[in-house]
Write a protein that holds these residues in place. Structure first.
Motif, PDB file in Angstrom:
ATOM      1  N   LEU A 116       0.806  -1.217   0.000  1.00 30.31           N
ATOM      2  CA  LEU A 116       0.000   0.000   0.000  1.00 30.31           C
ATOM      3  C   LEU A 116       0.841   1.269   0.000  1.00 30.31           C
ATOM      4  O   LEU A 116       0.365   2.333  -0.400  1.00 30.31           O
ATOM      5  CB  LEU A 116      -0.908   0.028   1.229  1.00 30.31           C
ATOM      6  CG  LEU A 116      -2.264  -0.664   1.156  1.00 30.31           C
ATOM      7  CD1 LEU A 116      -2.982  -0.551   2.493  1.00 30.31           C
ATOM      8  CD2 LEU A 116      -3.114  -0.086   0.046  1.00 30.31           C
ATOM      9  N   GLN A 119       2.034   7.192  -2.782  1.00 29.44           N
ATOM     10  CA  GLN A 119       1.364   8.476  -2.677  1.00 29.44           C
ATOM     11  C   GLN A 119      -0.146   8.337  -2.508  1.00 29.44           C
ATOM     12  O   GLN A 119      -0.774   9.130  -1.806  1.00 29.44           O
ATOM     13  CB  GLN A 119       1.673   9.341  -3.902  1.00 29.44           C
ATOM     14  CG  GLN A 119       1.124  10.751  -3.771  1.00 29.44           C
ATOM     15  CD  GLN A 119       1.790  11.728  -4.702  1.00 29.44           C
ATOM     16  OE1 GLN A 119       3.000  11.683  -4.885  1.00 29.44           O
ATOM     17  NE2 GLN A 119       1.013  12.601  -5.299  1.00 29.44           N
ATOM     18  N   LYS A 120      -0.762   7.331  -3.139  1.00 26.58           N
ATOM     19  CA  LYS A 120      -2.210   7.164  -2.997  1.00 26.58           C
ATOM     20  C   LYS A 120      -2.584   6.876  -1.548  1.00 26.58           C
ATOM     21  O   LYS A 120      -3.544   7.447  -1.011  1.00 26.58           O
ATOM     22  CB  LYS A 120      -2.700   6.043  -3.909  1.00 26.58           C
ATOM     23  CG  LYS A 120      -2.668   6.406  -5.388  1.00 26.58           C
ATOM     24  CD  LYS A 120      -3.238   5.290  -6.247  1.00 26.58           C
ATOM     25  CE  LYS A 120      -3.228   5.681  -7.729  1.00 26.58           C
ATOM     26  NZ  LYS A 120      -3.755   4.579  -8.587  1.00 26.58           N
ATOM     27  N   TRP A 121      -1.836   5.985  -0.908  1.00 23.43           N
ATOM     28  CA  TRP A 121      -2.102   5.686   0.503  1.00 23.43           C
ATOM     29  C   TRP A 121      -1.835   6.910   1.364  1.00 23.43           C
ATOM     30  O   TRP A 121      -2.603   7.228   2.276  1.00 23.43           O
ATOM     31  CB  TRP A 121      -1.249   4.511   0.978  1.00 23.43           C
ATOM     32  CG  TRP A 121      -1.223   4.376   2.468  1.00 23.43           C
ATOM     33  CD1 TRP A 121      -0.206   4.713   3.312  1.00 23.43           C
ATOM     34  CD2 TRP A 121      -2.281   3.899   3.312  1.00 23.43           C
ATOM     35  NE1 TRP A 121      -0.546   4.478   4.614  1.00 23.43           N
ATOM     36  CE2 TRP A 121      -1.827   3.974   4.642  1.00 23.43           C
ATOM     37  CE3 TRP A 121      -3.565   3.433   3.066  1.00 23.43           C
ATOM     38  CZ2 TRP A 121      -2.603   3.598   5.719  1.00 23.43           C
ATOM     39  CZ3 TRP A 121      -4.343   3.042   4.147  1.00 23.43           C
ATOM     40  CH2 TRP A 121      -3.860   3.125   5.458  1.00 23.43           C
ATOM     41  N   SER A 178       5.585   9.146  -0.043  1.00 22.89           N
ATOM     42  CA  SER A 178       5.077   7.897   0.522  1.00 22.89           C
ATOM     43  C   SER A 178       4.728   8.011   1.993  1.00 22.89           C
ATOM     44  O   SER A 178       4.234   7.052   2.580  1.00 22.89           O
ATOM     45  CB  SER A 178       6.093   6.772   0.319  1.00 22.89           C
ATOM     46  OG  SER A 178       7.325   7.093   0.943  1.00 22.89           O
ATOM     47  N   LEU A 203      -2.060  10.031   0.599  1.00 20.76           N
ATOM     48  CA  LEU A 203      -3.142  11.006   0.443  1.00 20.76           C
ATOM     49  C   LEU A 203      -4.425  10.536   1.117  1.00 20.76           C
ATOM     50  O   LEU A 203      -5.122  11.324   1.772  1.00 20.76           O
ATOM     51  CB  LEU A 203      -3.393  11.260  -1.040  1.00 20.76           C
ATOM     52  CG  LEU A 203      -2.310  12.052  -1.791  1.00 20.76           C
ATOM     53  CD1 LEU A 203      -2.633  12.127  -3.274  1.00 20.76           C
ATOM     54  CD2 LEU A 203      -2.169  13.444  -1.204  1.00 20.76           C
ATOM     55  N   ALA A 204      -4.762   9.255   0.948  1.00 21.62           N
ATOM     56  CA  ALA A 204      -5.985   8.731   1.560  1.00 21.62           C
ATOM     57  C   ALA A 204      -5.933   8.827   3.072  1.00 21.62           C
ATOM     58  O   ALA A 204      -6.888   9.280   3.723  1.00 21.62           O
ATOM     59  CB  ALA A 204      -6.203   7.289   1.118  1.00 21.62           C
ATOM     60  N   VAL A 249       2.644  15.769  -2.561  1.00 19.69           N
ATOM     61  CA  VAL A 249       1.959  16.424  -3.678  1.00 19.69           C
ATOM     62  C   VAL A 249       2.627  17.759  -3.990  1.00 19.69           C
ATOM     63  O   VAL A 249       2.855  18.114  -5.164  1.00 19.69           O
ATOM     64  CB  VAL A 249       0.470  16.633  -3.343  1.00 19.69           C
ATOM     65  CG1 VAL A 249      -0.221  17.424  -4.438  1.00 19.69           C
ATOM     66  CG2 VAL A 249      -0.222  15.294  -3.134  1.00 19.69           C
TER      67      VAL A 249
END
Length: 484
Positions: A44, A47-49, A399, A51-52, A406
């Motif tokens: 996981l 960057q997506k994790w 991360s 941000l979430a 971002v």
């Protein structure tokens, strides 16, 4: 019968209300985020994790701020919960004499058992250099003990005591077998070298080889807290253990009243027991210096809650000489004191805290001012220094939980500090609008710390724990408000 049992469990969960719900969410999120590999979720990380999880933290901070203003009886739930069965209060039959129902206690013990099993996996598979049968016996015995308390809940004190013993024992075991290694974490080895410089009469604020070059980046109270253990020839990490127990002691004391012998333990100390056994808490205790600041933060907020101005000035000053995050406490503490006792009373705390901080900071500033400023301020706050160098190595900030990645990726990192400043001002205005009082300080400091950290240019997972600790105190303060 099963239907009534399920109804009782549902009532227990709803009675916990938003303060405990937010606390549980924070504890779960920060533990998993800090040890994704332990939970088999390393895939996981990215960057997506980041941000979430950051969005969840922002939403939690918003819920804290909204809830702090509601003052609804449900939101100010007491630390002692009661349930009914067949519409009739269960009384002494459903509740043990320590004030928590057997259903609630069973659920909490099950969660604590889960944390213990995750910690066992962490220690046996990731931390210890060599594993023996005794290690399996230790973790197996702990799992059996907690499992028995899940099957047959007894007293909350037994659950709390067992969790405390297991947490302390595991830390002692890890301290004995895991050496301090700068290749794993350079924070405590850096403190060791700073203390060695101090003993030889050299300024601790110097450049050290880890083997990479690194200045002393900690304020004096943080690294001086390890001086007694070092002088006694003890492992520095024992100081972290003491600091963790101070946080636990503050939480335990907050839910007790001065008058009663049989005051219920309540949920908060048991939730702290869960925190104490989490694998992330063990990792931070073994590798970082942040438990010192966490202890001072908990003490300061608890003293504000109990309106002890002299002691508040002392711990606020010590905290300011331990962590730059302490600067975020000052306006809330002083505004609350001003509103409740007048400007002069607020200024007394400010002067006392400033003098305490100055006594700790000025000697080292005079000793070697340029190196002091370089390590304490320039190293992390000049975005073109360490933050940018570290970003260019492997884009690490993308991360880490939060929004820094971002901004770094778009070369907009210079916007992060203005955003932080704006968020702090916004929360302060909300605090003032809600008529500041000492009992509302922790409930506004917690979201401030979370919002400030989520936009910090330099992000490490353990930085968020300060917001969680502040929320522990906030939940206790809400319980106090309801009793009044």
């Amino acid at each position: 019968m099963l239907r009534y049992r399920l109804s009782a469990i549902g009532y227990q969960l709803s009675a916990i209300g938003y303060p405990y719900g937010l606390l549980i969410l924070l504890m779960f999120l920060l533990d998993v985020s800090g040890t994704l590999h332990v939970y088999g979720l390393g895939w996981l990380m990215g960057q997506k994790w980041a941000l979430a999880a950051g969005m969840l933290l922002v939403a939690s901070a918003g819920a804290m701020l909204a809830g702090a203003a509601w003052h609804h009886p449900l939101t100010m739930v007491d630390c002692r919960l009661q349930i009914t069965e067949h519409g009739v209060p269960m009384g002494s039959r459903g509740l043990d004499h320590m004030g928590i129902s057997s259903t609630t206690l069973r659920l909490l013990t099950l969660v604590i058992l889960g944390a213990w099993l995750a910690t066992a996996h962490n220690v046996l598979n990731f931390l210890l250099p060599t594993v023996s049968g005794w290690h399996y016996l230790w973790f197996g015995a702990g799992a059996c003990g907690l499992g028995m308390l899940v099957v047959r809940p007894l007293r909350p004190a037994l659950t709390l005591g067992l969790a405390l013993g297991l947490g302390v024992g595991t830390r002692l075991l890890a301290i004995q077998q895991i050496p301090l290694d700068p290749l794993q974490s350079d924070m405590l080895p850096l403190v060791q070298q700073a203390l060695a410089n101090l003993y030889t009469g050299q300024s601790p604020y110097a450049l050290y080889l880890m083997p990479w070059e690194l200045p002393l980046t900690y304020l004096p109270v943080t690294w001086l807290a390890y001086l007694p253990a070092d002088l006694l020839g003890l492992d520095l990490r024992l100081t972290n253990l003491v600091a963790e127990l101070v946080v636990g002691g503050v939480i335990y004391r907050l839910v007790r009243t001065p008058n009663a012998q049989a005051q219920p333990i309540g949920l908060l100390p048991l939730l702290w027991a869960w925190l104490f056994l989490q694998p992330s808490s063990l990792n931070w205790a073994l590798t970082t210096t942040t438990p010192i600041w966490w202890a001072l933060l908990a003490l300061t907020l608890a003293l504000v809650l109990h309106e002890r101005p002299r002691a508040t000035a002392l711990t606020l000053g010590l905290g300011s000489a331990a962590s730059p995050f302490a600067a975020l406490l000052w306006p809330f503490v002083l505004l609350a004191r001003w509103h409740s006792h007048g400007l002069v009373a607020s200024l007394r705390i400010a002067v006392g805290a400033a003098l305490t901080a100055a006594l700790c900071l000025v000697p080292f500033l005079l000793w070697d001012g340029p190196m002091f400023r370089y390590g304490v301020w320039y190293w992390f706050n000049d975005l073109d220094a360490f933050p940018r160098l570290r970003w260019e190595m492997d884009h690490i900030w993308a991360s880490m939980v939060g929004f820094a990645g971002v901004f770094w990726r778009r070369d907009l990192a210079f916007w992060l500090k203005p955003i932080q400043f704006s968020l702090v001002i916004a929360v302060l205005l909300w605090f003032w609008y809600q008529q500041p009082s000492p009992r509302r300080v922790a409930a506004h400091v917690a979201p401030t710390l979370l919002l400030f950290t989520v936009f910090n240019p330099v992000l490490w997972p353990y930085l968020y724990n300060q917001g969680m600790i502040a929320w522990f105190v906030a939940v206790a303060s809400m319980a106090h408000q309801r009793k009044d």
